[in-house]
Enzyme design. Structure first.
Site, PDB file in Angstrom:
ATOM      1  N   GLY A  17      22.544  -0.619  -2.990  1.00 55.20           N
ATOM      2  CA  GLY A  17      22.521  -0.999  -4.399  1.00 55.20           C
ATOM      3  C   GLY A  17      21.136  -0.960  -5.019  1.00 55.20           C
ATOM      4  O   GLY A  17      20.201  -0.417  -4.450  1.00 55.20           O
ATOM      5  N   TYR A  18      21.052  -1.539  -6.193  1.00 63.83           N
ATOM      6  CA  TYR A  18      19.893  -1.430  -7.082  1.00 63.83           C
ATOM      7  C   TYR A  18      19.558   0.053  -7.247  1.00 63.83           C
ATOM      8  O   TYR A  18      18.474   0.524  -6.880  1.00 63.83           O
ATOM      9  CB  TYR A  18      18.687  -2.250  -6.602  1.00 63.83           C
ATOM     10  CG  TYR A  18      17.922  -2.777  -7.789  1.00 63.83           C
ATOM     11  CD1 TYR A  18      18.445  -3.831  -8.527  1.00 63.83           C
ATOM     12  CD2 TYR A  18      16.760  -2.180  -8.218  1.00 63.83           C
ATOM     13  CE1 TYR A  18      17.798  -4.288  -9.662  1.00 63.83           C
ATOM     14  CE2 TYR A  18      16.115  -2.624  -9.364  1.00 63.83           C
ATOM     15  CZ  TYR A  18      16.642  -3.679 -10.069  1.00 63.83           C
ATOM     16  OH  TYR A  18      16.003  -4.108 -11.207  1.00 63.83           O
ATOM     17  N   HIS A  61      19.666   7.655  -5.472  1.00 64.70           N
ATOM     18  CA  HIS A  61      21.088   7.402  -5.221  1.00 64.70           C
ATOM     19  C   HIS A  61      21.962   8.283  -6.122  1.00 64.70           C
ATOM     20  O   HIS A  61      22.952   8.848  -5.679  1.00 64.70           O
ATOM     21  CB  HIS A  61      21.446   5.943  -5.530  1.00 64.70           C
ATOM     22  CG  HIS A  61      20.707   4.920  -4.728  1.00 64.70           C
ATOM     23  ND1 HIS A  61      19.800   4.054  -5.290  1.00 64.70           N
ATOM     24  CD2 HIS A  61      20.743   4.609  -3.412  1.00 64.70           C
ATOM     25  CE1 HIS A  61      19.326   3.239  -4.352  1.00 64.70           C
ATOM     26  NE2 HIS A  61      19.865   3.559  -3.201  1.00 64.70           N
ATOM     27  N   GLN A  64      17.084   7.752   9.631  1.00 63.07           N
ATOM     28  CA  GLN A  64      18.452   7.272   9.455  1.00 63.07           C
ATOM     29  C   GLN A  64      19.431   8.446   9.441  1.00 63.07           C
ATOM     30  O   GLN A  64      20.470   8.414  10.114  1.00 63.07           O
ATOM     31  CB  GLN A  64      18.545   6.485   8.148  1.00 63.07           C
ATOM     32  CG  GLN A  64      19.947   6.164   7.697  1.00 63.07           C
ATOM     33  CD  GLN A  64      19.938   5.292   6.458  1.00 63.07           C
ATOM     34  OE1 GLN A  64      19.692   4.101   6.545  1.00 63.07           O
ATOM     35  NE2 GLN A  64      20.189   5.867   5.306  1.00 63.07           N
TER      36      GLN A  64
HETATM   37  P1  AMP Z   1      19.478   2.593   0.233  1.00 63.98           P
HETATM   38  O1  AMP Z   1      20.236   1.984  -0.897  1.00 63.98           O
HETATM   39  O2  AMP Z   1      17.997   2.492   0.101  1.00 63.98           O
HETATM   40  O3  AMP Z   1      20.000   2.164   1.576  1.00 63.98           O
HETATM   41  O4  AMP Z   1      19.768   4.156   0.151  1.00 63.98           O
HETATM   42  C1  AMP Z   1      21.067   4.661   0.102  1.00 63.98           C
HETATM   43  C2  AMP Z   1      21.020   6.157   0.276  1.00 63.98           C
HETATM   44  O5  AMP Z   1      20.216   6.730  -0.759  1.00 63.98           O
HETATM   45  C3  AMP Z   1      20.378   6.585   1.605  1.00 63.98           C
HETATM   46  O6  AMP Z   1      21.063   7.706   2.128  1.00 63.98           O
HETATM   47  C4  AMP Z   1      18.978   6.949   1.187  1.00 63.98           C
HETATM   48  O7  AMP Z   1      18.358   7.883   2.030  1.00 63.98           O
HETATM   49  C5  AMP Z   1      19.221   7.534  -0.193  1.00 63.98           C
HETATM   50  N1  AMP Z   1      17.973   7.491  -0.970  1.00 63.98           N
HETATM   51  C6  AMP Z   1      17.186   6.406  -1.192  1.00 63.98           C
HETATM   52  N2  AMP Z   1      16.092   6.763  -1.894  1.00 63.98           N
HETATM   53  C7  AMP Z   1      16.186   8.094  -2.106  1.00 63.98           C
HETATM   54  C8  AMP Z   1      15.350   9.058  -2.754  1.00 63.98           C
HETATM   55  N3  AMP Z   1      14.209   8.716  -3.331  1.00 63.98           N
HETATM   56  N4  AMP Z   1      15.757  10.334  -2.780  1.00 63.98           N
HETATM   57  C9  AMP Z   1      16.921  10.690  -2.181  1.00 63.98           C
HETATM   58  N5  AMP Z   1      17.751   9.843  -1.562  1.00 63.98           N
HETATM   59  C10 AMP Z   1      17.398   8.561  -1.510  1.00 63.98           C
END
Ligand code: AMP
Length: 284
Positions: free
Chosen positions: A31-32, A37, A153
């Site tokens: 989220g956020y 995302h 990840q």
């Molecule tokens: P998170 O909410 O941070 O757990 O991220 C959820 C998904 O969004 C994960 O697969 C992250 O790798 C991806 N994500 C987060 N930040 C970015 C970014 N700047 N560019 C591309 N994908 C992202």
């Protein structure tokens, strides 16, 4: 757009969709939401009949001294943003339902989970692999979308899916950056004005490495040393690691080869940021 809290309702939604022959694209998040995302949701929208986004700040992937409590949360805002880019459903489970009393089963992707961030966040990737396996079982998507931002990840999830014969295609999409190069992250909201400026040093260090490689330097120790020097110029930083590793197995490289990953984790004040770059052909 639907909002589902219940694991049972989520199962039912997916079962009905599959019975109707519809494909499901899935974007797991904490989220956020930000453009990183949204890039995943947009891609899922293009490639599937239905798009499910999960929002779950997963307690078991945070260490006891980490930012679980203060992690930014705003469901209303997230729902609006996800709907605008075409999500059909937000799955927003409760931690008590995901990890009821008596929960005992974890997924551990060996070795890969102990490298890079794993050295500094013990148990983190066990928590990640476990929640993603659970979400995959609950949502039962055809394709799941992850960001290259969290390179380790993505590699771990791909390994898990292969090893456990999970019939889901994993797609990894490029890092989305702010105009000045800072990789987008929900944690960027922790940074004050000065820290936000200092945070640029992660991307600058990666670009320095790329330039050095372009100029023919292949000794990874030398490259990492130069990256360290650049980052240390900012007083408010602490480097957890800078590594140049083979993609897929994350083993450190002595000499730059095609298709390697340069990854780093750096504290800017009290905020830990990660970033990375893939070097495909030497220097590109
Ligand atoms: P998170 O909410 O941070 O757990 O991220 C959820 C998904 O969004 C994960 O697969 C992250 O790798 C991806 N994500 C987060 N930040 C970015 C970014 N700047 N560019 C591309 N994908 C992202």
């Amino acid at each position: 757009m639907r909002l589902i809290y219940s694991i049972k309702k989520m199962y039912e939604f997916s079962k009905t969709a599959h019975l109707k022959g519809k494909t499901i694209g899935f974007v797991p998040t904490m989220g956020y939401l930000h453009e990183g995302h949204l890039s995943l949701i947009r891609k899922a929208r293009k490639e599937n009949d239905l798009v499910v986004v999960s929002i779950f700040v997963n307690p078991i992937q945070f260490g006891p001294k980490e930012d679980f409590k203060r992690y930014p949360r705003d469901l209303k805002r997230d729902m609006k943003m996800a709907e605008e880019v075409g999500a059909d459903l937000i799955f927003y489970p409760d931690a008590k339902d995901m990890y009821p009393d008596g929960f005992k089963t974890y997924v551990n992707v060996e070795e890969l989970s102990d490298k890079l961030c794993g050295k500094f966040r013990p148990g983190h990737f066990k928590g990640v692999a476990t929640v993603v396996a659970k979400l995959f079982n609950i949502v039962s998507p055809d394709i799941a979308y992850f960001g290259q931002k969290d390179a380790q990840q993505a590699i771990i999830i791909k390994r898990m899916v292969k090893d456990l014969n999970i019939p889901i295609k994993i797609k990894v999409l490029p890092i989305v950056r702010e105009k000045d190069g800072l990789a987008m992250s929900s944690r960027n909201t922790y940074l004050n004005g000065k820290e936000r400026e200092d945070a640029l040093v992660l991307y600058q260090a990666l670009n320095l490495a790329k330039d050095l490689i372009k100029r023919g330097i292949t000794d990874t120790d030398k490259i990492i040393k130069r990256m360290r020097q650049l980052i240390k110029k900012k007083k408010n930083t602490k480097i957890d690691y800078i590594e140049i590793v083979e993609m897929d197995n994350l083993n450190p490289l002595k000499v730059i080869s095609d298709n390697c990953l340069i990854a780093l984790a750096v504290w800017i004040g009290k905020t830990r940021l990660i970033d990375n770059m893939i070097i495909n052909k030497l220097g590109s």
